[in-house]
Write a protein that holds these residues in place. Sequence first.
Motif, PDB file in Angstrom:
ATOM      1  N   LEU A 179      96.074  11.389 -19.592  1.00 53.37           N
ATOM      2  CA  LEU A 179      96.281  11.283 -18.151  1.00 53.37           C
ATOM      3  C   LEU A 179      97.637  11.817 -17.702  1.00 53.37           C
ATOM      4  CD1 LEU A 179      94.796   7.905 -16.904  1.00 53.37           C
ATOM      5  CD2 LEU A 179      94.384  10.185 -15.963  1.00 53.37           C
ATOM      6  N   PRO A 180      98.741  11.404 -18.339  1.00 52.03           N
ATOM      7  CA  PRO A 180     100.043  11.941 -17.919  1.00 52.03           C
ATOM      8  C   PRO A 180     100.092  13.467 -18.031  1.00 52.03           C
ATOM      9  CG  PRO A 180     100.361  10.028 -19.323  1.00 52.03           C
ATOM     10  CD  PRO A 180      98.897  10.341 -19.346  1.00 52.03           C
ATOM     11  N   ASN A 181      99.416  14.031 -19.016  1.00 53.16           N
ATOM     12  CA  ASN A 181      99.370  15.482 -19.139  1.00 53.16           C
ATOM     13  C   ASN A 181      98.683  16.115 -17.942  1.00 53.16           C
ATOM     14  OD1 ASN A 181      99.724  17.555 -21.673  1.00 53.16           O
ATOM     15  ND2 ASN A 181     100.207  15.427 -22.186  1.00 53.16           N
ATOM     16  N   ILE A 182      97.565  15.540 -17.565  1.00 57.63           N
ATOM     17  CA  ILE A 182      96.853  16.092 -16.407  1.00 57.63           C
ATOM     18  C   ILE A 182      97.719  15.996 -15.153  1.00 57.63           C
ATOM     19  CG2 ILE A 182      94.889  15.707 -14.857  1.00 57.63           C
ATOM     20  CD1 ILE A 182      93.203  15.169 -17.271  1.00 57.63           C
ATOM     21  N   LYS A 183      98.368  14.842 -15.029  1.00 57.22           N
ATOM     22  CA  LYS A 183      99.173  14.642 -13.816  1.00 57.22           C
ATOM     23  C   LYS A 183     100.378  15.567 -13.750  1.00 57.22           C
ATOM     24  CE  LYS A 183      97.891   9.811 -13.294  1.00 57.22           C
ATOM     25  NZ  LYS A 183      98.373   8.451 -13.598  1.00 57.22           N
ATOM     26  N   THR A 184     100.938  15.909 -14.881  1.00 62.80           N
ATOM     27  CA  THR A 184     102.166  16.703 -14.838  1.00 62.80           C
ATOM     28  C   THR A 184     101.914  18.188 -15.058  1.00 62.80           C
ATOM     29  OG1 THR A 184     102.518  16.161 -17.167  1.00 62.80           O
ATOM     30  CG2 THR A 184     103.735  14.865 -15.559  1.00 62.80           C
ATOM     31  N   LEU A 185     100.847  18.552 -15.762  1.00 62.94           N
ATOM     32  CA  LEU A 185     100.685  19.958 -16.134  1.00 62.94           C
ATOM     33  C   LEU A 185      99.567  20.680 -15.389  1.00 62.94           C
ATOM     34  CD1 LEU A 185     101.211  19.621 -20.001  1.00 62.94           C
ATOM     35  CD2 LEU A 185     102.909  20.145 -18.244  1.00 62.94           C
ATOM     36  N   CYS A 186      98.697  19.913 -14.720  1.00 56.97           N
ATOM     37  CA  CYS A 186      97.607  20.555 -13.984  1.00 56.97           C
ATOM     38  C   CYS A 186      97.994  20.750 -12.518  1.00 56.97           C
ATOM     39  CB  CYS A 186      96.329  19.694 -14.080  1.00 56.97           C
ATOM     40  SG  CYS A 186      95.587  19.752 -15.717  1.00 56.97           S
ATOM     41  N   ASP A 187      97.410  21.776 -11.903  1.00 60.56           N
ATOM     42  CA  ASP A 187      97.698  21.976 -10.483  1.00 60.56           C
ATOM     43  C   ASP A 187      96.856  21.001  -9.652  1.00 60.56           C
ATOM     44  OD1 ASP A 187      95.126  23.092 -10.142  1.00 60.56           O
ATOM     45  OD2 ASP A 187      95.887  25.110 -10.588  1.00 60.56           O
ATOM     46  N   ASP A 188      97.103  21.001  -8.358  1.00 62.77           N
ATOM     47  CA  ASP A 188      96.479  19.981  -7.500  1.00 62.77           C
ATOM     48  C   ASP A 188      94.957  20.005  -7.567  1.00 62.77           C
ATOM     49  OD1 ASP A 188      98.994  19.305  -6.838  1.00 62.77           O
ATOM     50  OD2 ASP A 188      99.006  20.251  -4.858  1.00 62.77           O
ATOM     51  N   GLU A 189      94.414  21.213  -7.522  1.00 61.30           N
ATOM     52  CA  GLU A 189      92.961  21.334  -7.540  1.00 61.30           C
ATOM     53  C   GLU A 189      92.384  20.769  -8.836  1.00 61.30           C
ATOM     54  OE1 GLU A 189      91.355  25.289  -6.277  1.00 61.30           O
ATOM     55  OE2 GLU A 189      90.206  25.042  -8.143  1.00 61.30           O
ATOM     56  N   GLN A 190      93.079  21.080  -9.935  1.00 63.58           N
ATOM     57  CA  GLN A 190      92.622  20.571 -11.235  1.00 63.58           C
ATOM     58  C   GLN A 190      92.698  19.055 -11.286  1.00 63.58           C
ATOM     59  OE1 GLN A 190      95.328  23.022 -13.633  1.00 63.58           O
ATOM     60  NE2 GLN A 190      93.572  24.186 -14.412  1.00 63.58           N
ATOM     61  N   GLN A 191      93.797  18.522 -10.762  1.00 59.87           N
ATOM     62  CA  GLN A 191      93.934  17.064 -10.743  1.00 59.87           C
ATOM     63  C   GLN A 191      92.819  16.426  -9.937  1.00 59.87           C
ATOM     64  OE1 GLN A 191      97.803  15.344 -10.172  1.00 59.87           O
ATOM     65  NE2 GLN A 191      98.859  17.160 -10.943  1.00 59.87           N
ATOM     66  N   ALA A 192      92.498  17.072  -8.796  1.00 51.95           N
ATOM     67  CA  ALA A 192      91.458  16.515  -7.935  1.00 51.95           C
ATOM     68  C   ALA A 192      90.118  16.486  -8.665  1.00 51.95           C
ATOM     69  CB  ALA A 192      91.343  17.336  -6.659  1.00 51.95           C
ATOM     70  N   LYS A 193      89.924  17.419  -9.562  1.00 46.90           N
ATOM     71  CA  LYS A 193      88.671  17.442 -10.315  1.00 46.90           C
ATOM     72  C   LYS A 193      88.653  16.399 -11.433  1.00 46.90           C
ATOM     73  CE  LYS A 193      85.942  20.123 -13.559  1.00 46.90           C
ATOM     74  NZ  LYS A 193      85.732  21.364 -14.273  1.00 46.90           N
ATOM     75  N   TRP A 194      89.745  16.353 -12.213  1.00 50.30           N
ATOM     76  CA  TRP A 194      89.721  15.567 -13.463  1.00 50.30           C
ATOM     77  C   TRP A 194      90.071  14.097 -13.283  1.00 50.30           C
ATOM     78  CZ3 TRP A 194      87.291  17.462 -17.503  1.00 50.30           C
ATOM     79  CH2 TRP A 194      87.154  18.857 -17.622  1.00 50.30           C
ATOM     80  N   LEU A 195      91.006  13.813 -12.385  1.00 50.98           N
ATOM     81  CA  LEU A 195      91.472  12.423 -12.317  1.00 50.98           C
ATOM     82  C   LEU A 195      90.358  11.419 -11.965  1.00 50.98           C
ATOM     83  CD1 LEU A 195      95.093  12.831 -10.854  1.00 50.98           C
ATOM     84  CD2 LEU A 195      94.384  12.377 -13.222  1.00 50.98           C
ATOM     85  N   PRO A 196      89.473  11.722 -11.006  1.00 52.18           N
ATOM     86  CA  PRO A 196      88.398  10.753 -10.741  1.00 52.18           C
ATOM     87  C   PRO A 196      87.489  10.545 -11.959  1.00 52.18           C
ATOM     88  CG  PRO A 196      88.599  12.339  -8.943  1.00 52.18           C
ATOM     89  CD  PRO A 196      89.456  12.849 -10.052  1.00 52.18           C
ATOM     90  N   LEU A 197      87.243  11.607 -12.699  1.00 57.67           N
ATOM     91  CA  LEU A 197      86.411  11.470 -13.907  1.00 57.67           C
ATOM     92  C   LEU A 197      87.084  10.546 -14.926  1.00 57.67           C
ATOM     93  CD1 LEU A 197      85.315  15.215 -14.281  1.00 57.67           C
ATOM     94  CD2 LEU A 197      83.797  13.267 -13.785  1.00 57.67           C
ATOM     95  N   CYS A 198      88.405  10.686 -15.004  1.00 58.09           N
ATOM     96  CA  CYS A 198      89.172   9.826 -15.921  1.00 58.09           C
ATOM     97  C   CYS A 198      89.146   8.380 -15.431  1.00 58.09           C
ATOM     98  CB  CYS A 198      90.620  10.286 -16.001  1.00 58.09           C
ATOM     99  SG  CYS A 198      90.823  11.831 -16.877  1.00 58.09           S
ATOM    100  N   ARG A 199      89.350   8.234 -14.140  1.00 61.79           N
ATOM    101  CA  ARG A 199      89.404   6.893 -13.568  1.00 61.79           C
ATOM    102  C   ARG A 199      88.104   6.149 -13.842  1.00 61.79           C
ATOM    103  NH1 ARG A 199      88.912   7.531  -7.621  1.00 61.79           N
ATOM    104  NH2 ARG A 199      86.753   7.781  -8.318  1.00 61.79           N
ATOM    105  N   ASP A 200      86.997   6.874 -13.731  1.00 61.73           N
ATOM    106  CA  ASP A 200      85.693   6.232 -13.931  1.00 61.73           C
ATOM    107  C   ASP A 200      85.286   6.179 -15.400  1.00 61.73           C
ATOM    108  OD1 ASP A 200      85.667   5.939 -11.235  1.00 61.73           O
ATOM    109  OD2 ASP A 200      84.396   7.696 -10.863  1.00 61.73           O
ATOM    110  N   TRP A 201      86.180   6.595 -16.282  1.00 58.56           N
ATOM    111  CA  TRP A 201      85.931   6.590 -17.730  1.00 58.56           C
ATOM    112  C   TRP A 201      84.731   7.446 -18.113  1.00 58.56           C
ATOM    113  CZ3 TRP A 201      89.926   4.589 -20.294  1.00 58.56           C
ATOM    114  CH2 TRP A 201      90.713   3.637 -19.620  1.00 58.56           C
ATOM    115  N   LYS A 202      84.327   8.370 -17.225  1.00 60.13           N
ATOM    116  CA  LYS A 202      83.314   9.351 -17.637  1.00 60.13           C
ATOM    117  C   LYS A 202      83.948  10.320 -18.617  1.00 60.13           C
ATOM    118  CE  LYS A 202      80.342   9.511 -13.472  1.00 60.13           C
ATOM    119  NZ  LYS A 202      80.334   8.070 -13.423  1.00 60.13           N
ATOM    120  N   VAL A 203      85.209  10.628 -18.330  1.00 63.03           N
ATOM    121  CA  VAL A 203      86.008  11.406 -19.281  1.00 63.03           C
ATOM    122  C   VAL A 203      86.946  10.452 -20.000  1.00 63.03           C
ATOM    123  CG1 VAL A 203      87.950  13.014 -19.446  1.00 63.03           C
ATOM    124  CG2 VAL A 203      85.910  13.634 -18.120  1.00 63.03           C
TER     125      VAL A 203
END
Lengths: 704, 704
Positions: free
Chosen positions: A116-140
């Motif tokens: 998660l910290p990697n996504i938050k710091t190294l991904c751009d906004d669009e990428q974060q918008a895609k991945w973070l909800p998946l992480c939050r829901d533990w699908k990823v």
Amino acid sequence: MNADLKREREQASFDVLKITHMFDGGKAATDRRRYLERVIERDPTDIFSNDDNHYLHRTERHVRATAKHVRLVEICRKLGIGKECGGELCESDDFYFLLDAVADDLPTALHWVMFLPNIKTLCDDEQQAKWLPLCRDWKVIGCYAQTELGHGSNVRALETTATFVPESKGGKKGGSFVIHSPSMTAAKFWPGTLGRTANHAMVIARLIDGEGVDRGIHNFIVPLRSMEDHSLLPGVKTGDIGPKIGYNNMDNGFAYFDNVEIPRRNMAMRFAEVDENGKYSKKHVSAAASKVAYITMMQVRAMIVMGSSKALAMATTINIRYSAVRKQGYNEDGKTEVQVLDYKQQQHRIFPLLAASYCFFFSGRKLWDNLKKIEHKLISKKPVTKVQVADIHATSSALKSFNTMVAADGIEECRKACGGHGFLASSGLPELMCSYLQSPTVEGDNHMLPQQVVKVLLKLVQAVQSGEGVDAYTTCDSYSLVPSLKALFSGQREKCLAVNKTDMKDLPTLLLAFRHRAAMLLINVAKQLNDDVMNGKSMQEAWNYALVAMAKSSKAYSLFLLLRNFMEGIMEEQRSKLLGRAEVSVLGDLARMFALYWMEKDIGDFIHDGYLTAKQASWVAPNVLEFLDAIRPNAVALADARDLSDFRLKSALGRYDGNVYPHILEAAYKDPLNSVDPGPAYDPELKRLITGGVGVYSGTASRL
Amino acid sequence: MNADLKREREQASFDVLKITHMFDGGKAATDRRRYLERVIERDPTDIFSNDDNHYLHRTERHVRATAKHVRLVEICRKLGIGKECGGELCESDDFYFLLDAVADDLPTALHWVMFLPNIKTLCDDEQQAKWLPLCRDWKVIGCYAQTELGHGSNVRALETTATFVPESKGGKKGGSFVIHSPSMTAAKFWPGTLGRTANHAMVIARLIDGEGVDRGIHNFIVPLRSMEDHSLLPGVKTGDIGPKIGYNNMDNGFAYFDNVEIPRRNMAMRFAEVDENGKYSKKHVSAAASKVAYITMMQVRAMIVMGSSKALAMATTINIRYSAVRKQGYNEDGKTEVQVLDYKQQQHRIFPLLAASYCFFFSGRKLWDNLKKIEHKLISKKPVTKVQVADIHATSSALKSFNTMVAADGIEECRKACGGHGFLASSGLPELMCSYLQSPTVEGDNHMLPQQVVKVLLKLVQAVQSGEGVDAYTTCDSYSLVPSLKALFSGQREKCLAVNKTDMKDLPTLLLAFRHRAAMLLINVAKQLNDDVMNGKSMQEAWNYALVAMAKSSKAYSLFLLLRNFMEGIMEEQRSKLLGRAEVSVLGDLARMFALYWMEKDIGDFIHDGYLTAKQASWVAPNVLEFLDAIRPNAVALADARDLSDFRLKSALGRYDGNVYPHILEAAYKDPLNSVDPGPAYDPELKRLITGGVGVYSGTASRL
């Protein structure tokens, strides 16, 4: 409650709860922590019980630990924990309280510690918008795949490649990357959560752009397993790396990639990108943004520093309570037995570790706060210099290296100092130690980090020597060394001013000694490097020969910082009025004990250049003995103040009630070896031997 | 073979096989050992395979280890091993070679390590005639039950009672003893082999004679289980004490005795007896006989000292080979990678341990030989004085304490210095360490023993001070301290005579420094005790305050003895012509490294009283670096010389062929966690989480 422990608690000179609040950060935090601990302990499912941990096969423990994670998520959702963070548990303080309360290692940990910290710091906004909800829901569920079978710390040498393939040459729409492990040693190896749990990995690989140019190491989000049924995706091979000395709930894993194609946009693109044509470019992100990323990663190290305090607190709590209950040898009356805690030898082994666990708390907190301050400055666009970032890198590296060494050795010392019973799994100490033993190695091996510390500090040395650029350091930790560095360069001999044994207990006097020692050893490294290069060694060669001295220097710097932060931390608490005089006094004893103990251990460093005279040095060991006396009546209370519940300690020896022996026996009875009688080896094996069915000597000796 | 290892081996300056013969005690012994190792490795039953050790549940490993013992007996009978000792395997050298070759812990070990020697030394002839054949035929499998749940080292406080009951009051014919555990803490606890394997125990209990008088601690042979079907005998309750940090093949056990009646003649009656009427009497055995018993028990300690050498040899062999194969960082060409073994830091961590493993060999051998010499003298009725027995007690205590501390810490250092892969069970280091960790605690806790060392040595100090009785020490180890003790008492200041850095590499010069330090610290203990008593402390109190100084003193004495024995050992080998100049030269390097390394570590001790000047002290660290250079080309060969087979090392990292990475992977694949895909936690746990079956946030946050 055990009568000895009761008496110990009654004789404490201070208010235990005040210190507990200090550790938690106030009464409200203590209450919240305790409430959440009860949630776990009293959970009706019994999933969180740690009672059978030592009897389960590793596979069972891993499954059980996974169940704990799932239940934890369920509880959070029921209790509304993390709701304030939009369901992102990993942003909720309560989640971390709960993790602590579970008191067992969860196989999912790398998801929130690194992925998660990697996504938050190294991904751009669009990428974060895609991945973070998946992480939050533990699908990823993610992991962080950097180290390879053949390469650890030397990131430059990583072999895994991510080669760009444009749509025109068979890539996906918008282009693809092909992740590939070109050799056996290129297998990703060690990442936690990778083996069996994660369905995605943040893979560190060499980027080969559309022109075939190697652009070095970048990060790629690689799907490993189907989110539908957890089956491995084509070309991916992963598994667990097998049993370890500890941390066996965790499925540290390996992964091979056989030309695994991922979308181009799975590359983390905040700082660099590859376009649809395969053109690589660095993004024009502010220097601040890359500093934020760096600072964020350093927070993991700060957590390790804080963890060193907690680990030592667990071990010393167990040892001190047990040492108060355990008797050995007779008092002068020849009848009553001596509490093991009364032996000076035992005190000399344990009290400095108790002091260290307190000391490390203040430095951990300060490091964490400083990182947060810098992060906040960067985010609010206030200036943060390179020097400041390098300085906190040096601080975090020095403390990570030193503290985890002291904690790892210290837990083992606490274990040994429980005598035979410390060898029992039911003492809690073996698992505490064996799982802790990852800390000296991860996030920068303890024996690699001193080089980085010294590399940074040598620039300060140069600044002081040349008289240029010292001002850049004023807000830095290392600036505290400047007076001693200046004195050493000016040929002015610093000397300890203590004129009697009592002076040698004075904290500012002790701190000056540690400052001098740190500065002196640092200059010695600079001199050695200089001399060796003068004498014909290459810089790399000279650097190699100086590694041993660098380790000493980094340790000396750590001790200086630790003592300084300990003193400052106590003063802060005093100012904030959270502590009374009694609490401040006992913390002061711990700080003095800490300083004197380490001075005694390294006394040669303090006397060989005349900073301490032989006379002054001769006061150190007796002073240590005096502080053993001073701490003795408060020892149990100082352990209690960490407020480590029996559920968290998981120790028959360290129980709050001191009811040690029945619990040792209870744990013994539970061993599956005792489930049948005679034992499981009798029928298949022993029986033949005892009843005479294992052959006889033949007439002449034959060879097999 | 790995190319780096091949090159390392080619560059060795000495004949590896000559050193191997030195360790074994000659070519014939090497050959025999290797033959017996092949017997185990090639045994067609495959029982001896250690390949699955890390994947088995503890119960399975215990059963498997028992099977190994049974097969071992079978092999011995087939090969005629031990036939020359009338089938008494435990008297056959070959049996011990085989045990080493098995390279796994056997649950039967206490039978020959403690039970048999107890019978031989403490039972009278008639008793021996009865029990030894039963032991030989494995009808009786014994253990040694001394420590209790509540009491370890303090033998005086043991609670178990053995109460005499005459025939007239319901005892057996000739009288009985009733063995009883009067409380929960009286449970025998810890004895190896007791839990599930043994059917008899040598129980240490307080003898209450026919008149109700407590005669203190005596030994009793107590049947625990039926020799027919291994069922527990009436009143006996035993079991395994549960999982431990290591040594888990072994069923360390507990035992409760509820008025268990045994025949009167089951008391070991060589030195004392109770007659049919319950009358207790000491037997008029020669002082020599009781000394023999004492010396015999000390041999266990000598075995531990030798074991410290072997354990360090295993760990350093694994580390050195792996460090030669493992690469990290780039050479100055920026392309080829650096062997980890080339880093000075790595050398500084490992080479002193390699040197220690060699050093400890010589002291272990000497201690063993000296004990055997004394035993032989006693048996052949030659005079052995109390002073001589006390002296070897001090030597064995000092060496046991120091060596096992260095070995335990050293194995862990070797493990850490393998980086991440050292954390893997397949590295072999975790199990090596965790099982070894018993050694610092058993047979006299390392932190208890220094008191005993100092107690003995203080008598010598007194003799030197008073000038009376020093002659009694001429054949003693401690006599070597006399010149420095005399100098210190006469106020004559000993000083190091080195005038340059080269002088400071001279072994005799170094030895003198270690002698001075040992004598000085010893006298300091005497002074501290004296001062404290003068100032009003009781002797017991003063003793307590001096414990920390005693630990230092005992360590300093150990280092002096170790260095002296190292030097003498090398000279002996040189004289015996087993070694050539090249071998002697490299052993000399190791001895210098050993001395200089420990001098560097404790440099404060050498300078604070002016024995070394600051100038002289400044030569120590650079000299250590020079010997790192000197040892580097021979490092792999020095490890090879211990001739530890891959079968014995059980390490993917330490393999002779250096084929590290495929074997790490092979071990990983074997983990049962990998036997299904998705892993075993998916269906029952992870699936719900990932596919969304773990609840959702409700409208309002509720509390559980």
